[in-house]
Design a protein around this motif. Structure first.
Motif, PDB file in Angstrom:
ATOM      1  N   ASP A 141      48.017  31.876  52.391  1.00  0.00           N
ATOM      2  CA  ASP A 141      49.298  32.335  51.735  1.00  0.00           C
ATOM      3  C   ASP A 141      50.390  32.649  52.808  1.00  0.00           C
ATOM      4  O   ASP A 141      50.817  33.659  53.401  1.00  0.00           O
ATOM      5  CB  ASP A 141      49.126  33.556  51.106  1.00  0.00           C
ATOM      6  N   GLU A 142      51.026  31.653  53.276  1.00  0.00           N
ATOM      7  CA  GLU A 142      52.075  31.379  54.297  1.00  0.00           C
ATOM      8  C   GLU A 142      53.173  32.301  53.893  1.00  0.00           C
ATOM      9  O   GLU A 142      54.115  32.769  54.813  1.00  0.00           O
ATOM     10  CB  GLU A 142      52.399  30.147  54.765  1.00  0.00           C
ATOM     11  N   GLN A 143      53.814  32.259  52.407  1.00  0.00           N
ATOM     12  CA  GLN A 143      54.959  32.681  51.831  1.00  0.00           C
ATOM     13  C   GLN A 143      54.841  34.035  52.369  1.00  0.00           C
ATOM     14  O   GLN A 143      56.058  34.851  52.903  1.00  0.00           O
ATOM     15  CB  GLN A 143      55.282  32.437  50.690  1.00  0.00           C
ATOM     16  N   SER A 144      54.127  34.895  52.132  1.00  0.00           N
ATOM     17  CA  SER A 144      54.018  36.288  52.084  1.00  0.00           C
ATOM     18  C   SER A 144      53.252  36.985  53.443  1.00  0.00           C
ATOM     19  O   SER A 144      53.465  38.008  53.660  1.00  0.00           O
ATOM     20  CB  SER A 144      53.337  36.983  50.812  1.00  0.00           C
ATOM     21  N   GLY A 145      52.840  35.979  54.047  1.00  0.00           N
ATOM     22  CA  GLY A 145      51.891  36.360  55.327  1.00  0.00           C
ATOM     23  C   GLY A 145      50.962  37.180  55.190  1.00  0.00           C
ATOM     24  O   GLY A 145      50.140  37.839  56.000  1.00  0.00           O
ATOM     25  N   ARG A 146      50.272  37.288  53.970  1.00  0.00           N
ATOM     26  CA  ARG A 146      48.981  37.719  53.960  1.00  0.00           C
ATOM     27  C   ARG A 146      47.840  37.309  54.709  1.00  0.00           C
ATOM     28  O   ARG A 146      47.633  36.042  54.530  1.00  0.00           O
ATOM     29  CB  ARG A 146      48.697  38.148  52.390  1.00  0.00           C
ATOM     30  N   ASP A 147      47.001  37.877  55.295  1.00  0.00           N
ATOM     31  CA  ASP A 147      45.640  37.604  56.068  1.00  0.00           C
ATOM     32  C   ASP A 147      44.698  37.565  55.132  1.00  0.00           C
ATOM     33  O   ASP A 147      44.308  38.991  54.727  1.00  0.00           O
ATOM     34  CB  ASP A 147      45.716  38.550  57.410  1.00  0.00           C
ATOM     35  N   LEU A 148      44.070  36.899  54.812  1.00  0.00           N
ATOM     36  CA  LEU A 148      43.032  36.633  54.019  1.00  0.00           C
ATOM     37  C   LEU A 148      41.807  36.859  54.417  1.00  0.00           C
ATOM     38  O   LEU A 148      40.514  37.005  53.858  1.00  0.00           O
ATOM     39  CB  LEU A 148      42.840  35.562  53.177  1.00  0.00           C
ATOM     40  N   GLN A 149      41.485  37.171  55.803  1.00  0.00           N
ATOM     41  CA  GLN A 149      40.209  37.218  56.760  1.00  0.00           C
ATOM     42  C   GLN A 149      39.645  38.618  56.316  1.00  0.00           C
ATOM     43  O   GLN A 149      38.597  38.388  56.223  1.00  0.00           O
ATOM     44  CB  GLN A 149      40.589  37.502  58.204  1.00  0.00           C
ATOM     45  N   ARG A 150      40.454  39.556  56.040  1.00  0.00           N
ATOM     46  CA  ARG A 150      39.745  40.744  55.527  1.00  0.00           C
ATOM     47  C   ARG A 150      38.983  40.470  54.503  1.00  0.00           C
ATOM     48  O   ARG A 150      37.800  41.053  53.965  1.00  0.00           O
ATOM     49  CB  ARG A 150      40.591  41.969  55.531  1.00  0.00           C
ATOM     50  N   TYR A 151      39.578  40.030  53.284  1.00  0.00           N
ATOM     51  CA  TYR A 151      38.990  39.871  51.919  1.00  0.00           C
ATOM     52  C   TYR A 151      37.860  38.674  52.003  1.00  0.00           C
ATOM     53  O   TYR A 151      36.975  39.079  51.513  1.00  0.00           O
ATOM     54  CB  TYR A 151      40.013  39.250  51.049  1.00  0.00           C
ATOM     55  N   GLN A 152      38.002  37.943  53.048  1.00  0.00           N
ATOM     56  CA  GLN A 152      37.042  36.993  53.168  1.00  0.00           C
ATOM     57  C   GLN A 152      35.642  37.425  53.789  1.00  0.00           C
ATOM     58  O   GLN A 152      34.576  37.420  53.162  1.00  0.00           O
ATOM     59  CB  GLN A 152      37.571  35.811  54.247  1.00  0.00           C
ATOM     60  N   GLU A 185      37.856  45.515  41.933  1.00  0.00           N
ATOM     61  CA  GLU A 185      39.021  45.855  42.288  1.00  0.00           C
ATOM     62  C   GLU A 185      39.421  45.934  43.980  1.00  0.00           C
ATOM     63  O   GLU A 185      38.589  46.733  44.386  1.00  0.00           O
ATOM     64  CB  GLU A 185      39.714  46.923  41.366  1.00  0.00           C
ATOM     65  N   ALA A 186      40.456  45.306  44.461  1.00  0.00           N
ATOM     66  CA  ALA A 186      40.655  45.493  45.647  1.00  0.00           C
ATOM     67  C   ALA A 186      42.182  45.803  46.145  1.00  0.00           C
ATOM     68  O   ALA A 186      42.739  44.770  46.809  1.00  0.00           O
ATOM     69  CB  ALA A 186      39.850  44.291  46.432  1.00  0.00           C
ATOM     70  N   GLY A 187      42.696  46.577  45.523  1.00  0.00           N
ATOM     71  CA  GLY A 187      44.093  46.739  45.712  1.00  0.00           C
ATOM     72  C   GLY A 187      44.986  45.859  44.987  1.00  0.00           C
ATOM     73  O   GLY A 187      44.837  45.743  43.803  1.00  0.00           O
ATOM     74  N   ALA A 188      45.893  45.194  45.834  1.00  0.00           N
ATOM     75  CA  ALA A 188      46.514  44.172  45.305  1.00  0.00           C
ATOM     76  C   ALA A 188      45.949  42.976  44.711  1.00  0.00           C
ATOM     77  O   ALA A 188      46.255  41.982  44.269  1.00  0.00           O
ATOM     78  CB  ALA A 188      47.616  43.725  46.406  1.00  0.00           C
ATOM     79  N   ALA A 213      45.793  40.770  41.584  1.00  0.00           N
ATOM     80  CA  ALA A 213      45.408  41.696  40.795  1.00  0.00           C
ATOM     81  C   ALA A 213      46.303  41.419  39.303  1.00  0.00           C
ATOM     82  O   ALA A 213      45.652  41.574  38.243  1.00  0.00           O
ATOM     83  CB  ALA A 213      45.703  43.095  41.343  1.00  0.00           C
ATOM     84  N   GLY A 214      47.168  40.845  39.430  1.00  0.00           N
ATOM     85  CA  GLY A 214      47.966  40.471  37.980  1.00  0.00           C
ATOM     86  C   GLY A 214      47.403  39.103  37.525  1.00  0.00           C
ATOM     87  O   GLY A 214      47.770  38.835  36.366  1.00  0.00           O
ATOM     88  N   ARG A 246      34.032  43.313  28.110  1.00  0.00           N
ATOM     89  CA  ARG A 246      32.662  43.911  28.357  1.00  0.00           C
ATOM     90  C   ARG A 246      32.360  43.447  29.770  1.00  0.00           C
ATOM     91  O   ARG A 246      31.224  44.071  30.071  1.00  0.00           O
ATOM     92  CB  ARG A 246      31.837  43.391  27.305  1.00  0.00           C
ATOM     93  N   ILE A 247      32.953  43.003  30.577  1.00  0.00           N
ATOM     94  CA  ILE A 247      32.693  42.700  31.850  1.00  0.00           C
ATOM     95  C   ILE A 247      32.829  43.852  32.754  1.00  0.00           C
ATOM     96  O   ILE A 247      33.934  44.672  32.733  1.00  0.00           O
ATOM     97  CB  ILE A 247      33.603  41.621  32.685  1.00  0.00           C
ATOM     98  N   MET A 248      31.680  44.308  33.599  1.00  0.00           N
ATOM     99  CA  MET A 248      31.825  45.314  34.648  1.00  0.00           C
ATOM    100  C   MET A 248      32.931  45.284  35.243  1.00  0.00           C
ATOM    101  O   MET A 248      33.486  44.223  35.933  1.00  0.00           O
ATOM    102  CB  MET A 248      30.655  45.778  35.221  1.00  0.00           C
ATOM    103  N   VAL A 249      33.479  46.435  35.508  1.00  0.00           N
ATOM    104  CA  VAL A 249      34.905  46.699  36.671  1.00  0.00           C
ATOM    105  C   VAL A 249      34.196  47.851  37.664  1.00  0.00           C
ATOM    106  O   VAL A 249      33.982  48.871  37.174  1.00  0.00           O
ATOM    107  CB  VAL A 249      35.948  46.967  35.933  1.00  0.00           C
ATOM    108  N   ALA A 250      34.395  47.389  38.971  1.00  0.00           N
ATOM    109  CA  ALA A 250      34.144  48.147  39.853  1.00  0.00           C
ATOM    110  C   ALA A 250      35.221  48.418  41.114  1.00  0.00           C
ATOM    111  O   ALA A 250      36.088  47.343  40.869  1.00  0.00           O
ATOM    112  CB  ALA A 250      32.743  48.363  40.406  1.00  0.00           C
ATOM    113  N   ASN A 251      34.980  49.208  42.115  1.00  0.00           N
ATOM    114  CA  ASN A 251      36.122  49.016  43.349  1.00  0.00           C
ATOM    115  C   ASN A 251      35.236  48.470  44.337  1.00  0.00           C
ATOM    116  O   ASN A 251      34.142  48.928  44.882  1.00  0.00           O
ATOM    117  CB  ASN A 251      36.533  50.439  43.384  1.00  0.00           C
ATOM    118  N   ILE A 252      35.816  47.396  44.799  1.00  0.00           N
ATOM    119  CA  ILE A 252      35.335  46.795  46.050  1.00  0.00           C
ATOM    120  C   ILE A 252      35.069  47.814  47.180  1.00  0.00           C
ATOM    121  O   ILE A 252      33.847  47.707  47.876  1.00  0.00           O
ATOM    122  CB  ILE A 252      36.206  45.642  46.513  1.00  0.00           C
TER     123      ILE A 252
END
Length: 215
Positions: free
Chosen positions: A23-34, A55-58, A77-78, A147-153
């Motif tokens: 995601d070059e436009q917003s400069g988000r680093d996806l390594q943490r999510y990976q 859920e993982a924040g944004a 998230a949206g 009915r799908i389970m939702v948790a926090n990562i």
């Protein structure tokens, strides 16, 4: 928007295919999510929920497990949950058809990395607004996402236990909830009967009083 897709063999967390969008436009680093995605996959087993959202924040992780293979996607998230699971089920159908018979025997990571071509094509169809409007079948064919389970990562990763334990706790909570509703219904019924009985006693007393004094 789908930013990361991973396909993993559940038995040993072996990655079979993956696709990551920078995601070059917003400069988000996806390594943490990976990294979180890899940790999550290591916690999966045969008893893990077949469908789950973490859920993982944004962001939010969504995954589907079918025939011993986990299909995981990281989305904003949206991004509509229905579309996320429709996307994963789309991948599952094609991957299972192409490589399903080979999955148990491979030992090399990313043995099916060429599947990235299909991932990229499918991803575009779920991102494009016109294509999304044409996905009317999602509403009728997809499992009930409510009915799908939702948790926090973060909680799942820090807890240090398999997702099967989370599923077990969710089942226990569901059972307790059902018992609570049953007990509440029983108490409400008893309360109603008591009110009717009191009303009947008052009515009979009134009749006796009237007959005794006026007849």
């Amino acid at each position: 928007m789908v930013l990361l897709t991973m396909i993993v063999r559940v038995a040993d967390s072996l990655p079979l295919a993956a696709s990551m969008q920078e995601d070059e436009q917003s400069g988000r680093d996806l390594q943490r999510y990976q990294s979180q995605a890899k940790q999550l996959c290591r916690k999966l087993n045969e008893q893990s929920p077949a469908r789950c959202t973490l859920e993982a924040g944004a962001m939010a992780f969504h995954y589907v497990i079918e025939k011993g293979v986990c299909y995981l996607a990281l989305c904003e998230a949206g991004f509509p949950k229905k579309l996320a699971f429709a996307y994963l089920e789309d991948l599952e159908g094609e991957f299972s058809e192409q490589y399903g018979a080979k999955v148990p025997s491979v030992s090399r990571p990313y043995s099916f990395i060429e599947f990235d071509t299909y991932i990229q094509k499918t991803k575009k169809s779920y991102i494009d607004s016109r294509a999304r409007r044409n996905l009317g079948h999602v509403n009728s064919e997809l499992h009930d996402v409510q009915r799908i389970m939702v948790a926090n990562i973060e909680e799942v990763l820090q807890r240090g236990e398999a997702l099967s334990a989370l599923d077990s706790k969710a089942s226990n909570l569901s059972s307790l909830s059902k018992k609570y509703r049953s007990d509440a219904k029983y108490l409400n019924t008893r309360s109603t009967y008591a009110k009717v009985a009191i009303g009947a006693v008052i009515f009979i007393t009134l009749i006796v009083y009237v007959r005794f004094w006026w007849l």
